[in-house]
Design an enzyme around this catalytic site. Sequence first.
Site, PDB file in Angstrom:
ATOM      1  N   SER A  84      42.159  28.211  14.660  1.00 26.75           N
ATOM      2  CA  SER A  84      41.867  27.151  15.643  1.00 26.75           C
ATOM      3  C   SER A  84      42.581  25.851  15.288  1.00 26.75           C
ATOM      4  CB  SER A  84      40.359  26.923  15.771  1.00 26.75           C
ATOM      5  OG  SER A  84      39.839  26.106  14.747  1.00 26.75           O
ATOM      6  N   PRO A 142      38.847  22.594  15.581  1.00 24.06           N
ATOM      7  CA  PRO A 142      38.779  22.907  17.013  1.00 24.06           C
ATOM      8  C   PRO A 142      37.787  24.013  17.336  1.00 24.06           C
ATOM      9  CG  PRO A 142      41.047  22.581  16.348  1.00 24.06           C
ATOM     10  CD  PRO A 142      40.230  22.568  15.079  1.00 24.06           C
ATOM     11  N   TYR A 143      37.640  24.993  16.459  1.00 22.85           N
ATOM     12  CA  TYR A 143      36.655  26.051  16.724  1.00 22.85           C
ATOM     13  C   TYR A 143      35.253  25.448  16.902  1.00 22.85           C
ATOM     14  CZ  TYR A 143      33.153  29.560  15.785  1.00 22.85           C
ATOM     15  OH  TYR A 143      32.019  30.329  15.874  1.00 22.85           O
ATOM     16  N   GLY A 144      34.833  24.636  15.921  1.00 28.55           N
ATOM     17  CA  GLY A 144      33.509  24.013  16.000  1.00 28.55           C
ATOM     18  C   GLY A 144      33.399  23.114  17.229  1.00 28.55           C
ATOM     19  N   THR A 146      34.883  23.577  20.111  1.00 33.83           N
ATOM     20  CA  THR A 146      34.695  24.377  21.336  1.00 33.83           C
ATOM     21  C   THR A 146      33.242  24.837  21.458  1.00 33.83           C
ATOM     22  OG1 THR A 146      35.307  26.519  20.348  1.00 33.83           O
ATOM     23  CG2 THR A 146      37.089  25.229  21.361  1.00 33.83           C
TER      24      THR A 146
END
Length: 330
Positions: A84, A142-144, A146
């Site tokens: 991510s 970015p993962y967290g 999203t």
Amino acid sequence: MTVLVTGGAGYIGSHVVRLLVERGDEVLVVDDFSTGIENRVEDLPIVSLDLAASDAEDRLVAAIEEHSVDSIIHFAAKKQVGESVEQPLMYYRQNIGGLTNVLAAVERTGVESLVFSSSAATYGMPDVEMVAEDLDCRPINPYGETKLIGEWMIDNAITAAKMRGTAFKAVKLRYFNVAGAGWPELADTAVMNLIPIVLERVATGKAPIIFGDDYATPDGTCIRDYVHVKDLAEAHIASLDYMKSEEPAETVFNVGTGKGASVKEVIDAIAEATDREIVPEMGERRAGDPPALVADVSRISAQLSWKAEYGLTEIVRSAVDAAGMSSTGK
Ligand code: UDP
């Protein structure tokens, strides 16, 4: 009535599908099979669909209507932190775009309830060891992001549904460190997390690497809250039932055991379950690792009457058994 499970061919999704089928619910699986495995859900109706595709909303609406879907459990998403950071747009497109289409289909069809896979990654690097749901969320990748944005989107969809006078309820589950296997054939086949990584290294005769042993924790290695995938799957069933019976008083829940285990303790548990001596190598700290992250599980136990049944020993043993690495006689 049918439960639509997006990402139902994945590691966690397939465990939930199995529990739903066992209790007699009708299930419709939606998966793009980018990481999902068809064998895990054979015999069930399947729609092969990338939820971020331009025709996804219409195809979801058609599937929901055809199968009289009344609830959705939304797993389908990208979930690798490192990836991510390298490809943030792909994460926004897939995770946020996919959820946008799911919520649009909900709005068009009147699906009544949704369970969303969120993550402890929404918290980022909290400076407390036990995290409760009302802590400030400051994701650090970015993962967290999203996952946190997904939670906001769902909250806004609930508000908008209320304004329209439509019934729509949702629960967001923040998973801690999910591991183990409820059924060997549903085991995690990706080698992305501590337990599968250690098992693979041991199986190939390599020493596992501990990412830092100079943290301010009792043995110097990072502490996480490992939750058995079957317990986590049960939390989804409890969430569906919670939404059926009442107006949710809370909509976001940590899913963990409330107990932490260090990297060294996990490796020791693997040594025990495999009956092998494992001598790990000490490596550098990994960027972005909080020293300790353990779930405060008071809310989920009070509201959903859910509690983890399994501990680290059972988690590790189930993963070791599924990998065919258990010591003989155990
Ligand atoms: N870890 C480790 N060696 C590995 C993989 C992971 O020491 O080969 C550590 C990692 O630094 C973290 C813990 O194991 O403290 C759990 O990592 P994982 O990637 O499984 O989950 P995370 O907590 O990062 O979501």
